[in-house]
Motif scaffolding. Structure first.
Motif, PDB file in Angstrom:
ATOM      1  N   ASN A  41     -37.831 -16.712  32.331  1.00 24.84           N
ATOM      2  CA  ASN A  41     -36.238 -16.607  33.107  1.00 24.84           C
ATOM      3  C   ASN A  41     -36.393 -17.742  34.305  1.00 24.84           C
ATOM      4  N   LEU A  42     -37.372 -18.741  34.502  1.00 26.59           N
ATOM      5  CA  LEU A  42     -37.225 -19.437  35.321  1.00 26.59           C
ATOM      6  C   LEU A  42     -36.468 -20.878  35.014  1.00 26.59           C
ATOM      7  N   ALA A  43     -36.476 -21.149  33.527  1.00 26.62           N
ATOM      8  CA  ALA A  43     -35.817 -22.367  33.034  1.00 26.62           C
ATOM      9  C   ALA A  43     -35.278 -22.158  31.628  1.00 26.62           C
ATOM     10  N   TYR A  44     -33.945 -22.392  31.713  1.00 24.81           N
ATOM     11  CA  TYR A  44     -33.392 -22.132  30.322  1.00 24.81           C
ATOM     12  C   TYR A  44     -32.688 -23.483  29.582  1.00 24.81           C
ATOM     13  N   VAL A  45     -32.798 -23.770  28.594  1.00 20.58           N
ATOM     14  CA  VAL A  45     -31.808 -25.051  27.911  1.00 20.58           C
ATOM     15  C   VAL A  45     -31.003 -24.472  27.077  1.00 20.58           C
ATOM     16  N   SER A  46     -30.095 -25.246  26.734  1.00 25.82           N
ATOM     17  CA  SER A  46     -28.776 -24.619  25.845  1.00 25.82           C
ATOM     18  C   SER A  46     -28.450 -25.898  24.950  1.00 25.82           C
ATOM     19  N   ASP A  47     -27.874 -25.565  23.753  1.00 27.72           N
ATOM     20  CA  ASP A  47     -27.032 -26.669  23.066  1.00 27.72           C
ATOM     21  C   ASP A  47     -25.965 -25.860  22.333  1.00 27.72           C
ATOM     22  N   ILE A  48     -25.027 -26.586  22.093  1.00 29.78           N
ATOM     23  CA  ILE A  48     -23.685 -26.520  21.274  1.00 29.78           C
ATOM     24  C   ILE A  48     -23.738 -26.999  19.974  1.00 29.78           C
ATOM     25  N   THR A  49     -23.538 -26.478  18.837  1.00 34.15           N
ATOM     26  CA  THR A  49     -23.421 -27.179  17.683  1.00 34.15           C
ATOM     27  C   THR A  49     -22.222 -26.339  16.778  1.00 34.15           C
ATOM     28  N   TYR A  50     -21.928 -27.067  15.603  1.00 31.89           N
ATOM     29  CA  TYR A  50     -21.118 -26.111  14.922  1.00 31.89           C
ATOM     30  C   TYR A  50     -21.692 -26.003  13.587  1.00 31.89           C
ATOM     31  N   ILE A  51     -20.999 -25.059  12.855  1.00 37.19           N
ATOM     32  CA  ILE A  51     -21.334 -24.881  11.502  1.00 37.19           C
ATOM     33  C   ILE A  51     -20.562 -24.488  10.480  1.00 37.19           C
ATOM     34  N   ARG A  52     -20.385 -24.996   9.243  1.00 39.13           N
ATOM     35  CA  ARG A  52     -19.432 -24.730   8.481  1.00 39.13           C
ATOM     36  C   ARG A  52     -19.836 -23.554   7.769  1.00 39.13           C
ATOM     37  N   THR A  53     -18.655 -22.550   7.685  1.00 37.35           N
ATOM     38  CA  THR A  53     -18.996 -21.166   7.045  1.00 37.35           C
ATOM     39  C   THR A  53     -17.749 -21.181   6.119  1.00 37.35           C
ATOM     40  N   GLY A  54     -17.847 -19.816   5.313  1.00 38.74           N
ATOM     41  CA  GLY A  54     -16.623 -19.690   4.300  1.00 38.74           C
ATOM     42  C   GLY A  54     -15.497 -19.493   5.084  1.00 38.74           C
ATOM     43  N   ALA A  55     -15.323 -18.994   6.430  1.00 40.97           N
ATOM     44  CA  ALA A  55     -14.144 -18.770   7.159  1.00 40.97           C
ATOM     45  C   ALA A  55     -13.483 -19.987   7.689  1.00 40.97           C
ATOM     46  N   GLY A  56     -14.480 -21.183   7.730  1.00 42.51           N
ATOM     47  CA  GLY A  56     -14.067 -22.412   8.417  1.00 42.51           C
ATOM     48  C   GLY A  56     -15.240 -22.644   9.369  1.00 42.51           C
ATOM     49  N   TRP A  57     -15.065 -23.678  10.188  1.00 40.43           N
ATOM     50  CA  TRP A  57     -15.813 -24.196  11.262  1.00 40.43           C
ATOM     51  C   TRP A  57     -16.058 -23.368  12.378  1.00 40.43           C
ATOM     52  N   GLN A  58     -17.483 -22.935  12.573  1.00 40.53           N
ATOM     53  CA  GLN A  58     -17.611 -21.952  13.769  1.00 40.53           C
ATOM     54  C   GLN A  58     -18.680 -22.755  14.846  1.00 40.53           C
ATOM     55  N   HIS A  59     -18.304 -22.655  15.963  1.00 36.44           N
ATOM     56  CA  HIS A  59     -18.990 -23.298  17.120  1.00 36.44           C
ATOM     57  C   HIS A  59     -20.336 -22.041  17.511  1.00 36.44           C
ATOM     58  N   LEU A  60     -21.508 -22.684  17.646  1.00 30.97           N
ATOM     59  CA  LEU A  60     -22.466 -21.957  18.037  1.00 30.97           C
ATOM     60  C   LEU A  60     -23.084 -22.498  19.660  1.00 30.97           C
ATOM     61  N   ALA A  61     -23.089 -21.695  20.429  1.00 30.46           N
ATOM     62  CA  ALA A  61     -23.786 -21.932  21.716  1.00 30.46           C
ATOM     63  C   ALA A  61     -25.266 -21.312  21.664  1.00 30.46           C
ATOM     64  N   THR A  62     -26.297 -21.725  21.852  1.00 35.41           N
ATOM     65  CA  THR A  62     -27.616 -21.118  22.227  1.00 35.41           C
ATOM     66  C   THR A  62     -28.295 -21.410  23.413  1.00 35.41           C
ATOM     67  N   VAL A  63     -28.962 -20.310  24.031  1.00 36.59           N
ATOM     68  CA  VAL A  63     -29.673 -20.397  25.146  1.00 36.59           C
ATOM     69  C   VAL A  63     -30.996 -20.322  24.868  1.00 36.59           C
ATOM     70  N   LEU A  64     -32.059 -21.114  25.123  1.00 29.71           N
ATOM     71  CA  LEU A  64     -33.567 -20.919  25.067  1.00 29.71           C
ATOM     72  C   LEU A  64     -34.093 -20.538  26.434  1.00 29.71           C
ATOM     73  N   ASP A  65     -35.203 -19.680  26.366  1.00 27.81           N
ATOM     74  CA  ASP A  65     -36.042 -19.612  27.595  1.00 27.81           C
ATOM     75  C   ASP A  65     -37.295 -20.542  27.554  1.00 27.81           C
ATOM     76  N   LEU A  66     -37.562 -21.578  28.248  1.00 29.22           N
ATOM     77  CA  LEU A  66     -38.651 -22.468  27.932  1.00 29.22           C
ATOM     78  C   LEU A  66     -39.899 -21.838  28.058  1.00 29.22           C
ATOM     79  N   TYR A  67     -40.071 -20.942  28.762  1.00 26.94           N
ATOM     80  CA  TYR A  67     -41.252 -19.907  28.769  1.00 26.94           C
ATOM     81  C   TYR A  67     -41.723 -19.347  27.500  1.00 26.94           C
ATOM     82  N   ALA A  68     -40.810 -18.657  26.936  1.00 32.00           N
ATOM     83  CA  ALA A  68     -41.084 -18.000  25.804  1.00 32.00           C
ATOM     84  C   ALA A  68     -40.737 -18.960  24.337  1.00 32.00           C
TER      85      ALA A  68
END
Length: 93
Positions: A41-68
């Motif tokens: 929990n000292l450093a996080y990184v994040s990214d946003i991408t989009y994924i095509r699903t059966g219901a249409g495009w969905q945006h996915l935001a993720t946060v990663l802990d750099l330690y783990a």
């Protein structure tokens, strides 16, 4: 293909969506490529991408802990409002 009633599926051409030529403020790089924190929990990184699903495009935001090196927060939405990133960050805490 006609005998089997098969229709071809065409792949769409890749479209670039990033616009780097803007006058908006850019956040400073506080990690300065030091991506090996000494504790969780000292450093996080994040990214946003989009994924095509059966219901249409969905945006996915993720946060990663750099330690783990694991996902600690994520959120999905059909559009990309500020709340999407906030929800992913709140899940990480």
């Amino acid at each position: 293909m006609r005998l089997q009633v098969l229709n071809p599926v065409w792949k769409r051409k890749f479209v670039h969506t990033t616009d780097s030529k803007h006058d908006l403020p850019v956040a400073s790089n506080v990690l300065n490529r030091q991506c090996n924190p000494s504790a969780p929990n000292l450093a996080y990184v994040s990214d946003i991408t989009y994924i095509r699903t059966g219901a249409g495009w969905q945006h996915l935001a993720t946060v990663l802990d750099l330690y783990a090196r694991k996902v600690v927060g994520w959120a999905m939405a059909p559009s990309m409002p500020t709340k999407l990133v906030c929800d992913a960050l709140n899940m990480a805490n």
